[in-house]
Design an enzyme around this catalytic site. Structure first.
Site, PDB file in Angstrom:
ATOM      1  N   ASN A   9       0.878  -1.169   0.000  1.00  0.00           N
ATOM      2  CA  ASN A   9       0.000   0.000   0.000  1.00  0.00           C
ATOM      3  C   ASN A   9       0.916   1.219   0.000  1.00  0.00           C
ATOM      4  O   ASN A   9       1.509   1.546   1.022  1.00  0.00           O
ATOM      5  CB  ASN A   9      -0.900  -0.015   1.242  1.00  0.00           C
ATOM      6  N   LYS A  11       0.144   4.261  -0.251  1.00  0.00           N
ATOM      7  CA  LYS A  11      -0.443   5.475   0.342  1.00  0.00           C
ATOM      8  C   LYS A  11      -0.165   6.668  -0.586  1.00  0.00           C
ATOM      9  O   LYS A  11      -0.223   6.505  -1.795  1.00  0.00           O
ATOM     10  CB  LYS A  11       0.094   5.684   1.771  1.00  0.00           C
ATOM     11  N   HIS A  96      -9.336   1.704   5.176  1.00  0.00           N
ATOM     12  CA  HIS A  96      -8.038   1.789   5.852  1.00  0.00           C
ATOM     13  C   HIS A  96      -8.155   2.714   7.074  1.00  0.00           C
ATOM     14  O   HIS A  96      -8.919   3.681   7.050  1.00  0.00           O
ATOM     15  CB  HIS A  96      -6.984   2.321   4.878  1.00  0.00           C
ATOM     16  N   GLU A  98      -6.360   5.017   8.081  1.00  0.00           N
ATOM     17  CA  GLU A  98      -6.096   6.435   7.789  1.00  0.00           C
ATOM     18  C   GLU A  98      -7.332   7.096   7.178  1.00  0.00           C
ATOM     19  O   GLU A  98      -7.598   8.270   7.409  1.00  0.00           O
ATOM     20  CB  GLU A  98      -4.867   6.560   6.872  1.00  0.00           C
ATOM     21  N   GLU A 165      -5.070  -4.751  10.656  1.00  0.00           N
ATOM     22  CA  GLU A 165      -4.011  -3.767  10.846  1.00  0.00           C
ATOM     23  C   GLU A 165      -4.228  -3.037  12.169  1.00  0.00           C
ATOM     24  O   GLU A 165      -4.959  -2.031  12.215  1.00  0.00           O
ATOM     25  CB  GLU A 165      -4.023  -2.741   9.708  1.00  0.00           C
ATOM     26  N   GLY A 171       3.097   2.160  10.836  1.00  0.00           N
ATOM     27  CA  GLY A 171       4.077   3.236  10.666  1.00  0.00           C
ATOM     28  C   GLY A 171       4.880   3.543  11.918  1.00  0.00           C
ATOM     29  O   GLY A 171       5.559   4.560  11.984  1.00  0.00           O
ATOM     30  N   SER A 204       3.803  -2.234  10.223  1.00  0.00           N
ATOM     31  CA  SER A 204       5.262  -2.361  10.391  1.00  0.00           C
ATOM     32  C   SER A 204       5.804  -3.718   9.937  1.00  0.00           C
ATOM     33  O   SER A 204       6.701  -4.275  10.577  1.00  0.00           O
ATOM     34  CB  SER A 204       5.671  -2.064  11.833  1.00  0.00           C
TER      35      SER A 204
END
Ligand code: 13P
Length: 241
Positions: A9, A11, A96, A98, A165, A171, A204
């Site tokens: 991904n 992003k 997702h 985010e 996730e 991250g 990660s």
């Protein structure tokens, strides 16, 4: 049988030129990869056209990062299933964390996007996961159960990928222990009616932890953010032992 799917991904990373440069280095590194592993790159919309041309005849599949539930209309800044399909897209990331955190995505809108993707013949990758505060409060299972149950209303589970996730692992370099990820993915699997849904782990994932992650019996692949931006590193992840 459950499919193994390793997806990057990207992003909001990589211009068209940068995506081409990545593919030049990445493609030869995954040519010999076990054909039983599906390799997917979920790129920004602007890179999809050029990548689709470069990936013609390749074993690498193209993915996008969002899809609107309507076929067309006055939805400034959104993208439709037909637009993605025309670009050669086969997978699309939905819900997702985010999108949930910064753009108001809910379980209900994620559900509508999953259904729209399937209607267009795209495979949605529905993302679920708890925050650190929810984990610390012992709410991991209840959050995940809600996300799965609401996200999958009227969804065809034969054309579906789920990514677990945990938000605190995204991250941060703070990977969820492989055994704990395996346990939560087992909880998700128990909620599904179809036995062969691919469930990925994300958060990660790196070249140095992928082998342990993929050794877990419930984990069928990975959704990789930062480490998918580097062709050598992502190839090492795809070629896990
Ligand atoms: P990182 O691999 O950078 O932690 O991101 C994970 C992710 O959000 C993939 O969708």
């Amino acid at each position: 049988m459950r499919n193994i799917i390793i997806a990057g991904n990207w992003k909001m990373h990589k211009t068209q030129a940068e995506s081409q440069e990545f593919l030049q280095h990445f493609k030869p590194l995954v040519e010999e990869t076990n054909p039983g592993r599906e390799v997917v790159l979920c790129a920004p919309f602007t890179a999809l056209g050029t990548m689709s041309q470069s990936l013609h005849g390749s074993r690498i599949r193209l993915g996008a990062q969002n899809i609107h539930w309507e076929e067309q209309g006055a939805y400034t800044g959104e993208i439709s299933g037909a637009m993605l399909w025309e670009m050669g897209v086969q997978y699309v990331v939905v819900g997702h964390s985010e999108r949930r955190q910064y753009f108001g995505e809910t379980n209900e809108t994620a559900n509508l996007r999953v259904i729209a993707a399937q209607k267009q013949g795209l495979i949605p990758i529905l993302c679920v996961g708890e925050t650190k505060a929810q984990r610390d409060a012992g709410e991991t299972e209840s959050v995940i159960i809600q996300q799965i149950q609401r996200g999958l209303v009227n969804v065809d589970q034969t054309q579906l990928v789920i990514a677990y996730e945990p938000i605190w692992a995204i991250g941060t370099g703070d990977t969820c222990e492989a055994q704990e990820a395996n346990r939560v993915i087992g909880v998700i699997r128990a909620l599904l009616s179809h036995p062969d849904v691919t469930i990925q782990y994300g958060g990660s994932v790196k070249p140095d932890n992928i082998d342990e992650i993929m050794a877990q019996p419930e984990i069928d692949g990975a959704l990789v953010g930062g480490a998918s931006l580097d062709p050598q590193g992502f190839a090492r992840i795809v070629n896990y032992q």
